[in-house]
Design a protein around this motif. Structure first.
Motif, PDB file in Angstrom:
ATOM      1  N   UNK A 150      17.181   3.917 -21.163  1.00  0.00           N
ATOM      2  CA  UNK A 150      15.670   3.668 -22.545  1.00  0.00           C
ATOM      3  C   UNK A 150      14.376   2.982 -21.976  1.00  0.00           C
ATOM      4  N   UNK A 151      14.558   2.813 -20.820  1.00  0.00           N
ATOM      5  CA  UNK A 151      13.054   2.551 -19.862  1.00  0.00           C
ATOM      6  C   UNK A 151      12.290   4.382 -19.999  1.00  0.00           C
ATOM      7  N   UNK A 152      13.139   5.046 -20.133  1.00  0.00           N
ATOM      8  CA  UNK A 152      12.398   6.152 -19.613  1.00  0.00           C
ATOM      9  C   UNK A 152      12.223   6.690 -21.169  1.00  0.00           C
ATOM     10  N   UNK A 188       2.581  -3.819 -21.441  1.00  0.00           N
ATOM     11  CA  UNK A 188       2.026  -2.744 -21.817  1.00  0.00           C
ATOM     12  C   UNK A 188       2.568  -3.222 -23.267  1.00  0.00           C
ATOM     13  N   UNK A 189       3.248  -3.101 -24.102  1.00  0.00           N
ATOM     14  CA  UNK A 189       3.423  -3.386 -25.104  1.00  0.00           C
ATOM     15  C   UNK A 189       4.643  -2.822 -25.455  1.00  0.00           C
ATOM     16  N   UNK A 190       4.856  -1.440 -25.415  1.00  0.00           N
ATOM     17  CA  UNK A 190       5.631  -0.249 -25.421  1.00  0.00           C
ATOM     18  C   UNK A 190       7.318  -1.114 -24.212  1.00  0.00           C
ATOM     19  N   UNK A 191       7.072  -1.560 -24.048  1.00  0.00           N
ATOM     20  CA  UNK A 191       8.407  -3.119 -23.708  1.00  0.00           C
ATOM     21  C   UNK A 191       8.477  -3.584 -24.760  1.00  0.00           C
ATOM     22  N   UNK A 192       8.261  -3.867 -26.207  1.00  0.00           N
ATOM     23  CA  UNK A 192       8.349  -4.714 -27.188  1.00  0.00           C
ATOM     24  C   UNK A 192       9.773  -3.785 -28.099  1.00  0.00           C
ATOM     25  N   UNK A 193       8.975  -2.304 -27.849  1.00  0.00           N
ATOM     26  CA  UNK A 193       9.761  -1.364 -28.748  1.00  0.00           C
ATOM     27  C   UNK A 193      10.737  -1.620 -27.888  1.00  0.00           C
ATOM     28  N   UNK A 194      11.381  -1.669 -26.792  1.00  0.00           N
ATOM     29  CA  UNK A 194      12.211  -0.929 -25.339  1.00  0.00           C
ATOM     30  C   UNK A 194      13.144  -2.251 -26.284  1.00  0.00           C
ATOM     31  N   UNK A 195      12.686  -3.772 -26.334  1.00  0.00           N
ATOM     32  CA  UNK A 195      13.902  -4.343 -26.074  1.00  0.00           C
ATOM     33  C   UNK A 195      14.383  -4.472 -27.843  1.00  0.00           C
ATOM     34  N   UNK A 196      13.110  -4.269 -28.686  1.00  0.00           N
ATOM     35  CA  UNK A 196      13.400  -4.394 -30.029  1.00  0.00           C
ATOM     36  C   UNK A 196      15.460  -3.654 -30.172  1.00  0.00           C
ATOM     37  N   UNK A 229      16.672  -2.305 -12.225  1.00  0.00           N
ATOM     38  CA  UNK A 229      16.548  -2.451 -13.939  1.00  0.00           C
ATOM     39  C   UNK A 229      15.069  -3.096 -13.652  1.00  0.00           C
ATOM     40  N   UNK A 230      15.243  -4.199 -13.733  1.00  0.00           N
ATOM     41  CA  UNK A 230      14.494  -5.104 -13.655  1.00  0.00           C
ATOM     42  C   UNK A 230      13.069  -4.670 -13.347  1.00  0.00           C
ATOM     43  N   UNK A 231      12.889  -4.409 -11.298  1.00  0.00           N
ATOM     44  CA  UNK A 231      12.203  -3.935 -10.978  1.00  0.00           C
ATOM     45  C   UNK A 231      11.418  -2.331 -11.272  1.00  0.00           C
ATOM     46  N   UNK A 232      12.632  -1.891 -12.105  1.00  0.00           N
ATOM     47  CA  UNK A 232      11.969  -0.615 -13.241  1.00  0.00           C
ATOM     48  C   UNK A 232      10.620  -0.931 -14.071  1.00  0.00           C
ATOM     49  N   UNK A 233      11.931  -2.178 -14.728  1.00  0.00           N
ATOM     50  CA  UNK A 233      10.594  -2.780 -16.308  1.00  0.00           C
ATOM     51  C   UNK A 233       9.601  -3.520 -15.633  1.00  0.00           C
ATOM     52  N   UNK A 234       9.578  -4.009 -14.604  1.00  0.00           N
ATOM     53  CA  UNK A 234       8.337  -4.756 -14.128  1.00  0.00           C
ATOM     54  C   UNK A 234       7.156  -4.471 -13.948  1.00  0.00           C
TER      55      UNK A 234
END
Length: 358
Positions: free
Chosen positions: A123-125, A138-146, A227-232
């Motif tokens: 989903x990050x990709x 970066x606000x794209x994180x909110x889309x990923x989290x949703x 995965x957390x490192x990639x998110x960060x």
């Protein structure tokens, strides 16, 4: 008082161990509750003479219970605290002197957890960062989290045995809490603790078992860390409640505890060696502690002593055993006993706010 040398432990007298029969398929929660009382679980056998009685739960959606500083006493006396610390210490004992690359059993549940984490990774990709004025958050994180918020319950249901599907709404809350905050776009040790709580809950309902012990850290938690490192990195997440240079690390704590346990009694690697880049590059695939140091080296520039002062101080500790004991004390003092962290922790039937039964 110094967390490293100011608190001395009483060394318990060794007791003769009776031979006990191994109970296949026994669950973590039967063994871990009493371990929270001591910083080093000496002489834990992880085995019982007879099978544990089935545990029944009235599942509920976890909620916050710590709203004021005086409520912290409730947390420290709670069954949740005892179970959580027991779980952390059981795993700490289990990985002692073992490499990430050693042989261990990988169960069907562990495979399902890895598949779930691979989904989060994918989903990050599929959700690249957007162009925005601010460099961080970066606000794209909110889309990923949703997407996770929407799919979490289904992801957890796929991991649980069919007779425990009713636990999914409760356990899914910890998964959603484990990846950071979508409003602030930050991540910290409280989120990391939520993932440990997620794994603890899977153990309590019997989805994960004692024989999964090594795979929980070496496979599942290690993949979670990646995965957390990639998110960060992807979304430039802010460290939640960071103490800057005076914190152990901007984002993680538990892999340093378990990673130091792996290195106890290592024939050549001493704490002073982890600040050497050559050593980190050579051994990071075997030891979680060095894996985290490698990530720090990639993310930060300048002298190590300046950007990671606490870790630099740890490199002067004479043995990995002392590092491990000191990190457990530090984790309790700097994470589990801090109101800004624990005010966000959620309690349900599996991790209960109710006091430990005498």
């Amino acid at each position: 008082m110094c967390l490293w040398c100011g608190i001395r432990q009483k060394i318990p007298k060794k007791k003769k161990k009776k031979k006990k029969k191994r109970v296949e398929g026994s669950c973590f929660h039967v063994h871990t509750a009493n371990m929270a009382e001591t910083e080093q679980p000496i002489g834990s056998s992880y085995e019982d003479d007879k099978p544990p009685n089935p545990v029944s739960f009235s599942f509920m959606v976890p909620k916050k219970e710590i709203s004021m500083v005086p409520d912290m006493g409730k947390w420290k006396r709670s069954q949740a605290y005892a179970d959580y610390m027991g779980f952390i210490l059981t795993l700490n004992e289990g990985v002692k002197r073992k490499k990430l690359t050693c042989e261990y059993q990988v169960s069907e549940t562990v495979e399902k957890l890895l598949a779930m984490l691979a989904t989060l990774d994918r989903w990050i990709d599929e959700t690249p960062p957007i162009d925005q004025p601010s460099r961080f958050g970066n606000k794209a994180y909110r889309t990923w989290y949703a997407k996770l918020d929407q799919e979490a319950e289904a992801l957890v249901t796929a991991i649980l045995p069919s007779e425990r599907h009713d636990a999914a709404p409760e356990i899914a809350v910890y998964l959603k809490e484990a990846v950071g905050n979508s409003t602030r776009i930050d991540y910290g040790t409280g989120h990391e603790a939520a993932f440990a709580a997620f794994l603890c809950c899977l153990c309590k309902v019997g989805a994960l078992r004692m024989e999964d012990q090594l795979a929980i850290i070496f496979k599942v938690f290690d993949k979670y860390l990646q995965v957390m490192h990639k998110l960060q990195k992807t979304y430039r997440m802010e460290p939640a409640g960071s103490q800057g240079v005076w914190g152990l690390d901007d984002f993680q704590f538990l892999p340093f505890i378990w990673g130091s346990s792996q290195l106890i009694d290592h024939p050549t690697l001493e704490p002073r060696h982890f600040v050497e880049e050559k050593v980190v590059n050579e051994y990071h695939q075997d030891y979680m502690f060095l894996e985290c140091i490698k990530f720090i080296n990639e993310m930060k520039t300048g002298p190590f002593a300046e950007h990671s002062n606490q870790l630099w101080n740890i490199s002067a500790v004479p043995s990995w055993s002392k590092v491990n004991q000191g990190l457990i004390r530090m984790y309790k003092a700097e994470c589990l006993e801090k109101f800004p962290v624990i005010q966000h922790f959620k309690f349900g039937s599996l991790l209960s706010i109710q006091p430990v039964k005498p």
